[in-house]
Design a protein around this motif. Structure first.
Motif, short mmCIF file in Angstrom:
data_model
loop_
_atom_site.label_atom_id
_atom_site.label_comp_id
_atom_site.label_asym_id
_atom_site.label_seq_id
_atom_site.Cartn_x
_atom_site.Cartn_y
_atom_site.Cartn_z
N ILE A 58 50.14 7.56 36.40
CA ILE A 58 50.01 6.53 37.44
C ILE A 58 50.43 5.16 36.92
CG2 ILE A 58 48.42 5.42 39.06
CD1 ILE A 58 48.94 8.46 39.57
N THR A 59 49.91 4.80 35.72
CA THR A 59 50.17 3.45 35.20
C THR A 59 51.33 3.39 34.22
OG1 THR A 59 48.70 3.71 33.29
CG2 THR A 59 47.70 2.94 35.37
N GLY A 60 51.70 4.53 33.65
CA GLY A 60 52.75 4.54 32.64
C GLY A 60 52.27 4.08 31.27
N GLU A 61 50.99 3.74 31.15
CA GLU A 61 50.44 3.27 29.88
C GLU A 61 49.90 4.44 29.06
OE1 GLU A 61 48.35 -0.88 30.51
OE2 GLU A 61 47.73 0.55 32.07
N VAL A 62 49.90 4.27 27.75
CA VAL A 62 49.27 5.22 26.85
C VAL A 62 47.94 4.61 26.43
CG1 VAL A 62 49.43 6.41 24.64
CG2 VAL A 62 51.49 6.09 26.02
N HIS A 63 46.85 5.31 26.72
CA HIS A 63 45.50 4.81 26.42
C HIS A 63 44.92 5.57 25.23
CE1 HIS A 63 45.30 2.54 30.17
NE2 HIS A 63 45.91 3.58 30.72
N ASP A 64 44.27 4.85 24.35
CA ASP A 64 43.59 5.47 23.21
C ASP A 64 42.35 6.20 23.74
OD1 ASP A 64 42.13 6.13 20.94
OD2 ASP A 64 42.21 4.13 20.06
N PRO A 65 42.24 7.52 23.52
CA PRO A 65 41.08 8.24 24.03
C PRO A 65 39.82 7.97 23.22
CG PRO A 65 42.48 9.73 22.80
CD PRO A 65 43.21 8.40 22.87
#
Length: 137
Positions: A58-65
């Motif tokens: 959706i955002t195209g961002e990579v988030h640190d889990p």
């Protein structure tokens, strides 16, 4: 069936490849190297799942889990789980385990949970599904 899940973060000075190599070839074999037979008493399955962050669609961002690895162990009963936990935390075994964890994990403050699972039918005709585990393919 009871499943335990532990969430681990690698030491910040380790690459993911170094973390995976040490976990697979040293830490996951530690109890066996200490002469424990079996390594995790009464466990029926022991799995390490290494996390690879991907783009959020959706955002195209990579988030640190927040974690690099999810470790799962299954037991046939709560009693088997409790017996295993007592052995793992015994005064004879705990110091060596903690010393080895310092070579691997960012901290000893790792979340540990048990898991209650419910399956949803996902078959083409609404039937229950299952996963076949194949070894040696």
């Amino acid at each position: 069936m009871l499943k335990q899940i532990c969430f681990f973060r690698k030491r910040p000075d380790m690459t993911m490849d170094e973390f995976m190599d040490y976990y697979e070839n040293q830490h996951s074999q530690l109890a066996k190297k200490m002469g424990a037979q079996p390594a995790i008493p009464n466990a029926v399955r022991y799995v390490r799942r290494y996390l690879v962050p991907e783009k959020n669609p959706i955002t195209g961002e990579v988030h640190d889990p927040g974690y690099d690895c999810i470790m799962e162990i299954w037991w046939n009963s709560r009693e088997d789980f409790e017996r295993s936990q007592a052995i793992i935390s015994s005064p004879e075994r705990k110091p060596m385990t903690m010393a080895d964890e310092e070579k691997l994990f960012a901290s000893h403050a790792n979340p540990v949970v048990t898991c209650i699972e419910y399956d949803s039918p996902m078959g083409p005709n609404g039937e229950a599904t299952h996963v076949d585990l194949r070894y040696g393919d």
